[in-house]
Design an enzyme around this catalytic site. Structure first.
Site, short mmCIF file in Angstrom:
data_model
loop_
_atom_site.label_atom_id
_atom_site.label_comp_id
_atom_site.label_asym_id
_atom_site.label_seq_id
_atom_site.Cartn_x
_atom_site.Cartn_y
_atom_site.Cartn_z
N ASP A 54 0.85 -1.19 0.00
CA ASP A 54 0.00 0.00 0.00
C ASP A 54 0.89 1.24 0.00
O ASP A 54 1.72 1.42 0.90
CB ASP A 54 -0.88 -0.02 1.26
CG ASP A 54 -1.61 1.31 1.48
OD1 ASP A 54 -1.98 1.59 2.64
OD2 ASP A 54 -1.78 2.06 0.48
N ASN A 56 -0.32 4.55 -0.20
CA ASN A 56 -0.93 5.82 0.26
C ASN A 56 -1.61 5.69 1.63
O ASN A 56 -2.40 6.56 2.01
CB ASN A 56 -1.94 6.32 -0.79
CG ASN A 56 -3.10 5.35 -0.97
OD1 ASN A 56 -3.15 4.30 -0.30
ND2 ASN A 56 -3.99 5.66 -1.88
N ASP A 58 -4.02 3.85 2.77
CA ASP A 58 -5.47 3.60 2.96
C ASP A 58 -5.73 2.15 3.38
O ASP A 58 -6.87 1.72 3.47
CB ASP A 58 -6.25 3.94 1.68
CG ASP A 58 -5.91 3.01 0.51
OD1 ASP A 58 -6.54 3.15 -0.55
OD2 ASP A 58 -5.02 2.14 0.67
N ASP A 62 -1.86 -1.19 -3.79
CA ASP A 62 -2.20 -0.43 -5.00
C ASP A 62 -1.07 -0.53 -6.03
O ASP A 62 -0.01 -1.12 -5.76
CB ASP A 62 -2.47 1.04 -4.63
CG ASP A 62 -1.38 1.60 -3.72
OD1 ASP A 62 -1.73 2.22 -2.68
OD2 ASP A 62 -0.20 1.38 -4.03
N ASP A 131 -5.99 -10.26 -15.52
CA ASP A 131 -7.03 -11.24 -15.19
C ASP A 131 -8.31 -10.87 -15.96
O ASP A 131 -8.90 -9.80 -15.72
CB ASP A 131 -7.31 -11.19 -13.68
CG ASP A 131 -7.75 -12.54 -13.14
OD1 ASP A 131 -7.28 -12.94 -12.07
OD2 ASP A 131 -8.56 -13.19 -13.83
N ASP A 233 -10.57 -15.97 -16.20
CA ASP A 233 -11.36 -16.39 -15.03
C ASP A 233 -12.54 -17.27 -15.46
O ASP A 233 -13.35 -16.85 -16.29
CB ASP A 233 -11.88 -15.11 -14.35
CG ASP A 233 -12.52 -15.41 -13.02
OD1 ASP A 233 -11.81 -15.87 -12.13
OD2 ASP A 233 -13.73 -15.19 -12.89
N ASP A 363 -7.33 -18.29 -4.31
CA ASP A 363 -8.56 -19.02 -3.96
C ASP A 363 -8.29 -20.18 -3.02
O ASP A 363 -9.20 -20.98 -2.74
CB ASP A 363 -9.20 -19.61 -5.23
CG ASP A 363 -9.84 -18.55 -6.08
OD1 ASP A 363 -9.91 -18.74 -7.31
OD2 ASP A 363 -10.27 -17.51 -5.52
O1 TEU Z 1 -12.70 -18.75 -9.23
C1 TEU Z 1 -13.57 -19.69 -9.85
C2 TEU Z 1 -13.62 -20.89 -9.05
O2 TEU Z 1 -13.52 -21.99 -9.51
C3 TEU Z 1 -13.85 -20.63 -7.63
O3 TEU Z 1 -15.23 -20.84 -7.45
C4 TEU Z 1 -13.03 -21.52 -6.78
O4 TEU Z 1 -13.22 -22.86 -7.18
C5 TEU Z 1 -13.53 -21.32 -5.39
O5 TEU Z 1 -13.31 -19.96 -5.13
C6 TEU Z 1 -12.76 -22.21 -4.47
O6 TEU Z 1 -13.15 -21.86 -3.17
C7 TEU Z 1 -12.58 -17.55 -9.98
C8 TEU Z 1 -11.67 -16.62 -9.21
O7 TEU Z 1 -10.37 -17.21 -9.11
C9 TEU Z 1 -12.27 -16.38 -7.85
O8 TEU Z 1 -11.40 -15.58 -7.04
C10 TEU Z 1 -13.59 -15.66 -8.05
O9 TEU Z 1 -14.21 -15.50 -6.79
C11 TEU Z 1 -14.52 -16.45 -8.99
O10 TEU Z 1 -13.86 -16.95 -10.14
C12 TEU Z 1 -15.61 -15.53 -9.50
O11 TEU Z 1 -15.02 -14.63 -10.40
#
Ligand code: TEU
Length: 591
Positions: A54, A56, A58, A62, A131, A233, A363
């Protein structure tokens, strides 16, 4: 006379062989490797911008913060930065709910900051992959605001609507909906809209060519700024059977596979390639392969299909969980199953495409807590062992920021500490349905996505040097000892091991392009495999346990040359057909 000639010849050949074999390690013997490609030789480093640095005060990371740390990233030896979404978003899913694809998220900075970031990365020889989140937008996106206004709005068919007069639509599951229902009733037009994720993430209607062309135009906007590719994604989800029939019975426990097999998916990916990707031949594309099996992966990545370059899969992510749930199985992770997953994907892809290798991202929990052992006794050793696996496989490594320090799960006790929509909505669902809250919170300490989203640990000053403000999520209290500054000074740190083994991968094409062969398949404790290229052979031995174990081998280990060992000391390899590994030992040999 003849015999003398032969002796002379043999002496000459021996001399030449000796000269060749002592070539400096960093001489790339890549002359005889077909189809060399930069993204096959790259190491991808994923940065979760919200938690990196970060600038700034907040409390949120960033772009200027990332710019200030590019020399650190460069020092890692990685080649590509994958940035999680940086676009305008209300952040209900931390940027995976985009409200404007052509604006930088306010908290992250400005488009000028982005231009500086890209320029500074390229100046350092680093590539940038953004992404691409186009299965859905935020409900705050202009398109959705228009779409929900009326049934004849020009943007109506940018999303999937089900008129209520037809009755309730057939069940579709949602990842983040409090009621696990992917249809949301909207009274304005007396209709339901589809959202595979949260209600604030309505699914785009890819069956509408106007949607596809708008997405392709946006992709060109970013590619024309000079980015080096996209991580896509949940791209397998984009095509839907818009008659929305009842989910076939077999998919009720595995709906992700139904979502990932829409009727026009590959038609759209080939159209995207023809209209956009093929015009930028030097970029890299990687699908987040949710719901894609090893039988289907080549449909995405076989170059002859002109779709995408790579795909990362989730097969390993189910290991150690009770089937069909995200509950940790007390029996733990079975290493034989783990080895089988990676060996299967390698053999399926073979030379028909190119693989990816990953163990953690934004994730998932932290890799050392998930696959290794985050106790003080074994955290560093098992972090290094896991990194050795990631850097010696036949695939492009996708490495998550902070794992190079051996950062661990934060294991929140209270729901108040969580920020992730997935955890918060699951918690609400359990409360609404009388579920076991304590069991849920205990399990979240192991599986919650927020475990991997705590602020990057730069040093031992307040908030680990991440921010001078109030961090958006708590910093892991172990930052006092697990941080860049402390580890840069320690030659045996997880960080310095990471740099060393990345260098070793880059200096040894055999670790990139070499044929992978699993050894000692049924060994429940050791992952042993070889890599072979142009007559050379490398052996990788990984102990996934807290105790001494034996690898059964068919090599005379007395002749093996140690390339790296996470103990930094080599026990004498006097064994021939076996090799004893210390707890969480990782050893790589040239045979
Ligand atoms: O994740 C898709 C996905 O497969 C997720 O549902 C994942 O299996 C789950 O989060 C596991 O707990 C992508 C992105 O990587 C994730 O961060 C997003 O929340 C999701 O798509 C929606 O865009």
């Amino acid at each position: 006379m003849k015999i003398m000639k032969y002796i002379h010849l043999i002496v000459m050949m021996a001399a030449i062989a000796a000269i060749i074999s002592c070539q400096p390690q960093n001489k790339k013997s890549t002359a005889t490797i077909p189809n060399r490609t930069w993204w096959k030789e790259a190491v991808v480093y994923q940065i979760y911008p919200r938690s990196f640095k970060d600038s700034n005060g907040d409390g949120v990371g960033d772009l200027k913060g990332i710019i200030s740390k590019l020399d650190y990233v460069k020092s890692l030896g990685v080649d590509v930065i994958w940035l999680n979404p940086i676009f305008a978003s209300p952040n209900r899913d931390n940027g995976y709910d985009i409200s404007d694809y052509r604006k930088i998220m306010k908290q992250f900075g400005t488009m000028a900051d982005f231009d500086t970031l890209l320029n500074e990365m390229h100046h350092r020889g680093l590539k940038l992959v953004l992404d691409l989140v186009v299965n859905h937008t935020s409900s705050d996106h202009k398109w959705f605001k228009e779409s929900r206004k009326s049934r004849n709005n020009p943007y109506r068919d940018y999303y999937h609507w089900w008129p209520a007069e037809r009755g309730k639509p057939a069940k579709r599951y949602s990842y983040f909906d409090v009621d696990n229902n992917a249809w949301k009733y909207d009274s304005t037009t007396n209709a339901y809209y589809l959202h595979y994720f949260a209600r604030s993430q309505p699914d785009l209607n890819w069956e509408n060519p106007k949607v596809r062309q708008a997405i392709y135009k946006m992709m060109r906007f970013w590619l024309n700024k000079g980015i080096d590719g996209f991580r896509m994604d949940v791209i397998p989800f984009i095509s839907k059977d818009t008659t929305f029939p009842p989910l076939p019975e077999k998919y009720h426990g595995n709906f992700v596979h139904y979502y990932a097999n829409g009727p026009h998916l590959h038609e759209y990916l080939q159209e995207m390639n023809k209209d956009v990707l093929s015009k930028y031949p030097n970029i890299m594309t990687v699908a987040e392969g949710a719901g894609v099996t090893s039988n289907e992966v080549l449909n995405f990545i076989n170059p002859s299909r002109h779709e995408l370059n790579m795909l990362y899969n989730f097969d390993a992510m189910r290991l150690g969980l009770i089937p069909g749930t995200r509950e940790v199985d007390p029996k733990g992770i079975n290493l034989v199953d783990f080895k089988e997953v990676f060996t299967k994907w390698d053999s399926v892809i073979d030379d028909k495409g190119w693989g990816t290798i990953w163990l953690g991202n934004h994730d998932t929990p932290r890799i050392v807590s998930h696959w290794g052992n985050d106790s003080p006794a074994f955290r560093a050793l098992s972090s290094k062992m896991l990194t050795t696996f990631l850097m010696t496989m036949h695939a492009t490594p996708f490495y998550y920021f902070g794992d190079e320090l051996g950062m661990t799960n934060i294991k929140f006790d209270s729901i108040q500490d969580y920020r992730d929509i997935e955890t918060l909505h699951e918690y609400q669902h359990l409360k609404d349905t009388g579920g076991d809250i304590k069991k849920f919170l205990d399990n979240q300490k192991m599986v919650a996505r927020d475990n991997g989203r705590t602020p990057f640990q730069w040093d031992s000053t307040k908030n680990a040097g991440f921010t001078t403000g109030q961090p958006w999520i708590k910093v892991n209290p172990n930052y006092k000892t697990i941080n860049v500054k402390t580890e840069e000074k320690n030659p045996n740190s997880v960080l310095n091991y990471f740099k060393k083994i990345v260098r070793m991968r880059k200096d040894n094409p055999i670790l990139i392009y070499g044929k992978y062969t699993l050894l000692d398949k049924e060994n429940p404790d050791v992952y042993a495999y070889t890599r072979e290229l142009n007559g050379k052979k490398v052996l990788v031995l990984l102990n996934f346990t807290t105790h001494k174990v034996q690898a059964k081998l068919s090599f005379d280990m007395r002749k093996a040359k140690l390339l790296i060992d996470n103990y930094n000391t080599m026990q004498d390899a006097n064994a021939i057909q076996t090799f004893t590994l210390r707890p969480y030992e990782a050893a790589v040999f040239e045979l």
